[in-house]
Design a protein around this motif. Structure first.
Motif, mmCIF file in Angstrom:
data_model
loop_
_atom_site.group_PDB
_atom_site.id
_atom_site.type_symbol
_atom_site.label_atom_id
_atom_site.label_comp_id
_atom_site.label_asym_id
_atom_site.label_seq_id
_atom_site.Cartn_x
_atom_site.Cartn_y
_atom_site.Cartn_z
ATOM 1 N N ASN A 54 0.855 -1.181 0.000
ATOM 2 C CA ASN A 54 0.000 0.000 0.000
ATOM 3 C C ASN A 54 0.894 1.236 0.000
ATOM 4 O O ASN A 54 0.678 2.168 -0.785
ATOM 5 C CB ASN A 54 -0.920 -0.040 1.226
ATOM 6 C CG ASN A 54 -2.078 0.937 1.129
ATOM 7 O OD1 ASN A 54 -2.073 1.958 1.798
ATOM 8 N ND2 ASN A 54 -3.063 0.631 0.300
ATOM 9 N N ASP A 124 -3.299 8.946 1.925
ATOM 10 C CA ASP A 124 -3.103 7.935 2.969
ATOM 11 C C ASP A 124 -2.770 6.584 2.335
ATOM 12 O O ASP A 124 -3.657 5.887 1.854
ATOM 13 C CB ASP A 124 -4.381 7.858 3.818
ATOM 14 C CG ASP A 124 -4.562 6.492 4.458
ATOM 15 O OD1 ASP A 124 -3.549 5.893 4.866
ATOM 16 O OD2 ASP A 124 -5.723 6.040 4.534
ATOM 17 N N ALA A 125 -1.494 6.225 2.352
ATOM 18 C CA ALA A 125 -1.055 4.921 1.822
ATOM 19 C C ALA A 125 -0.295 4.161 2.908
ATOM 20 O O ALA A 125 0.756 3.587 2.668
ATOM 21 C CB ALA A 125 -0.183 5.127 0.585
ATOM 22 N N LEU A 126 -0.867 4.168 4.113
ATOM 23 C CA LEU A 126 -0.184 3.510 5.238
ATOM 24 C C LEU A 126 -0.462 2.019 5.250
ATOM 25 O O LEU A 126 0.453 1.198 5.287
ATOM 26 C CB LEU A 126 -0.654 4.128 6.560
ATOM 27 C CG LEU A 126 -0.179 5.562 6.824
ATOM 28 C CD1 LEU A 126 -0.887 6.127 8.053
ATOM 29 C CD2 LEU A 126 1.335 5.597 7.012
ATOM 30 N N LEU A 127 -1.734 1.654 5.254
ATOM 31 C CA LEU A 127 -2.125 0.246 5.342
ATOM 32 C C LEU A 127 -3.214 -0.049 4.328
ATOM 33 O O LEU A 127 -4.131 0.738 4.151
ATOM 34 C CB LEU A 127 -2.695 -0.068 6.739
ATOM 35 C CG LEU A 127 -1.757 -0.025 7.936
ATOM 36 C CD1 LEU A 127 -2.566 -0.243 9.216
ATOM 37 C CD2 LEU A 127 -0.659 -1.072 7.815
ATOM 38 N N VAL A 158 -5.658 5.231 -0.157
ATOM 39 C CA VAL A 158 -5.293 4.299 -1.212
ATOM 40 C C VAL A 158 -5.790 2.899 -0.829
ATOM 41 O O VAL A 158 -5.407 2.380 0.230
ATOM 42 C CB VAL A 158 -3.762 4.281 -1.418
ATOM 43 C CG1 VAL A 158 -3.368 3.240 -2.466
ATOM 44 C CG2 VAL A 158 -3.258 5.665 -1.823
ATOM 45 N N SER A 162 -6.719 3.636 5.924
ATOM 46 C CA SER A 162 -5.799 2.877 6.783
ATOM 47 C C SER A 162 -6.416 2.660 8.148
ATOM 48 O O SER A 162 -7.007 3.571 8.728
ATOM 49 C CB SER A 162 -4.465 3.610 6.893
ATOM 50 O OG SER A 162 -3.861 3.631 5.618
HETATM 51 K K LIG Z 1 -4.544 3.059 2.818
#
Ligand SMILES: [K+]
Ligand SMILES: NC(=O)C1=CN([C@@H]2O[C@H](COP(=O)(O)OP(=O)(O)OC[C@H]3O[C@@H](n4cnc5c(N)ncnc54)[C@H](O)[C@@H]3O)[C@@H](O)[C@H]2O)[C@@H](O)CC1
Length: 480
Positions: A54, A124-127, A158, A162
């Motif tokens: 991610n 937001d591409a953390l999880l 994304v 998350s």
């Molecule tokens: K995400």
């Protein structure tokens, strides 16, 4: 679309040669494009990436956005934990760029003190889909930090907000998810972008289907399937033996029920023989076979069973009363062709070739594989079960979905490969798979075993060689 299907289709896409790099590039590009379409260009954008894929999508998003925006990438976590090749590759590219600012955040206290005012958009591409349990530090603090800016900056997630489905999750304005909207996702606004999966994935059978169908369940004998195979007649024992041989690699126990005379010829210690009296199966055997079926998880009926009137009557009576999932093959199909009502309310897979299909339904499958698929689907719907039509492309349908399988080769026109297939499908039913999956995965494994035999022997081989390749095929599938 369910998450389970996405898992299978990812593997099948890889089999078609579509690389994780391509998918990640398309994913990140799709997120960037969506952001620019919604909010315009010339923006100040923060991208928060985790160390999984991610986060990798986030790296690509940052690069695409950097062309016409002012981008800062916050990596939350340890750089050394970026494990997948494709995520690492995109991280290295990003590090080499001068116009993207990079901040590595490992410390939760520091994250809590961050000032994000001034950013127009936060990505937001953390999880994503690899999330396990509640978000842990420092990811958790990063989620909470982003949420402080909900309503002030635009927040775009994304694949998933998350933290989803935990309480602590990003309050996104919307989420860009990939290729399909997944049935399990709920409670947040989604935009779907396509990432380059071809239409084949809806229909093609690949290693993903087989891998899913082969998942082991138990550690104890009998927990991984018990299969009963009913076949053989006169002095004919080869067909049910081949089915049993192939199945024995997949399930814990195979009961092989044959008339006593041919049964004397089988000495295989891996099989449990259940000889019945006489030269052929006849209606007098029904009770005996039903009680063996009680102990099994699934039944294959038909290989080499012959076409005497008493045997056909046996098959019809057995099928009418058997409550276990069944594969009906070969002469068994000709027996039930006279009275398809015996299938009512049953769970079953029929495995005809084109000629047997004609005997069953009065029409010969013709034309392109798509045309054959439509016919197979219509007939499967009529009879309320699964049909696997064998051919250069096998076509499989449960009356709703249809699938096709491309493994296999001309060498497989040799006698007995259909028996191997019936055994494999039966074994996969015994492992607890739904009939459509069992039939699809069985066709794939059978064809692949034939392809592996061909690699060594060319196109002149026998069905027993195909059966014996099953364990190699299974290993290939599991490791794919
Ligand atoms: K995400
Ligand atoms: N074919 C595919 O599978 C595609 C996947 N893509 C992206 O890949 C994502 C899935 O990637 P991954 O499987 O690497 O998983 P994620 O990136 O969702 O998460 C895995 C990482 O997060 C950590 N983690 C897991 N649970 C955590 C928790 N509760 N708290 C803190 N850290 C946690 C793990 O240790 C691991 O480092 C998708 O959501 C999507 O964004 C896209 O690139 C498109 C194609």
């Amino acid at each position: 679309m369910r998450i389970e299907d996405v898992y299978i289709w990812d593997i099948n896409a890889k089999w078609l040669g579509i690389t994780p790099y391509q998918l990640m590039e398309n994913a990140g590009a799709g997120v960037a494009r969506t952001i620019e379409e919604r909010f315009g260009k010339g923006l100040k954008i923060a991208v928060f990436s985790g160390t999984g894929n991610n986060g990798g999508d986030g790296f690509v998003t940052a690069r695409h956005l950097s062309f016409e925006n002012d981008v800062t990438l916050f990596l939350v976590g340890d750089e050394a934990k970026i494990r997948s090749e494709e995520a690492r590759h995109n991280w290295e590219i990003l590090k080499g760029l001068d116009f993207v600012k990079i901040r590595v955040l490992k410390d939760s206290t520091y994250i809590r003190s961050l000032d994000l005012s001034g950013f127009d958009v936060i990505v937001d591409a953390l999880l994503g889909a690899g999330t396990k349990g509640e978000p842990r530090e420092p990811i958790r603090s990063a989620i909470e930090k982003m949420n402080e800016y909900a309503g002030k900056a635009k927040i775009v997630s994304v694949d998933l907000p998350s933290g989803y489905p935990s309480q602590v999750q990003v309050k996104a304005d919307f989420t860009v998810t990939f290729q399909w909207d997944k049935e399990e996702y709920e409670g947040f606004e989604r935009v779907v972008v396509k990432i380059g999966y071809p239409k084949e994935l809806y229909h093609i059978v690949g290693p993903g289907d087989a891998k899913f169908a082969l998942r082991k369940k138990g550690e104890h004998k009998g927990q991984n399937g018990k299969l009963l195979i009913i076949g053989g007649s006169g002095d004919y024992y080869g067909a049910p033996y081949l089915a049993a041989r192939a199945a024995s690699y997949l399930v814990d126990l195979v009961y092989l029920a044959m008339p006593g005379y041919p049964a004397r010829r089988v000495t295989d210690p891996d099989l449990i023989l259940r000889p019945v009296e006489g030269k052929n199966f006849s209606p007098g055997h029904v009770e005996e076979l039903l009680s063996i079926a009680e102990k099994a998880d699934a039944v294959v009926i038909g290989p080499g069973i012959g076409l005497s009137e008493e045997t056909k009557e046996f098959v019809r009576r057995f099928v009418r009363r058997c409550e276990k999932p069944m594969v009906i093959d070969a002469d068994g199909l000709k027996a039930i062709a006279g009275d398809l009502s015996v299938l009512r309310g049953k769970t079953f897979v029929l495995t005809p070739h084109a000629g047997e299909f004609k005997v069953l339904f009065g029409v010969k499958p013709e034309g392109s594989f798509q045309e054959k698929a439509e016919l197979v689907r219509a007939k499967a719907r009529e009879i309320g079960g699964v049909i696997l039509l064998k051919g250069a492309y096998d076509v499989i349908s449960d009356g709703e979905a249809w699938k096709y399988n491309r493994t296999g080769n001309r060498g497989m026109t040799t006698g007995g490969t259909g028996d191997v297939l019936a055994g494999l499908v039966g074994a996969l039913l015994a492992l607890g798979n739904a009939p459509l999956r069992a039939a699809s995965a069985g066709a794939f494994i059978n064809g692949l075993a034939g392809d592996m035999v061909k690699e060594g022997l060319g196109e002149n081989f026998t069905a027993l060689e195909v059966a014996k390749k099953v364990p190699h095929t299974v290993r290939w599938v599991v490791e794919f």
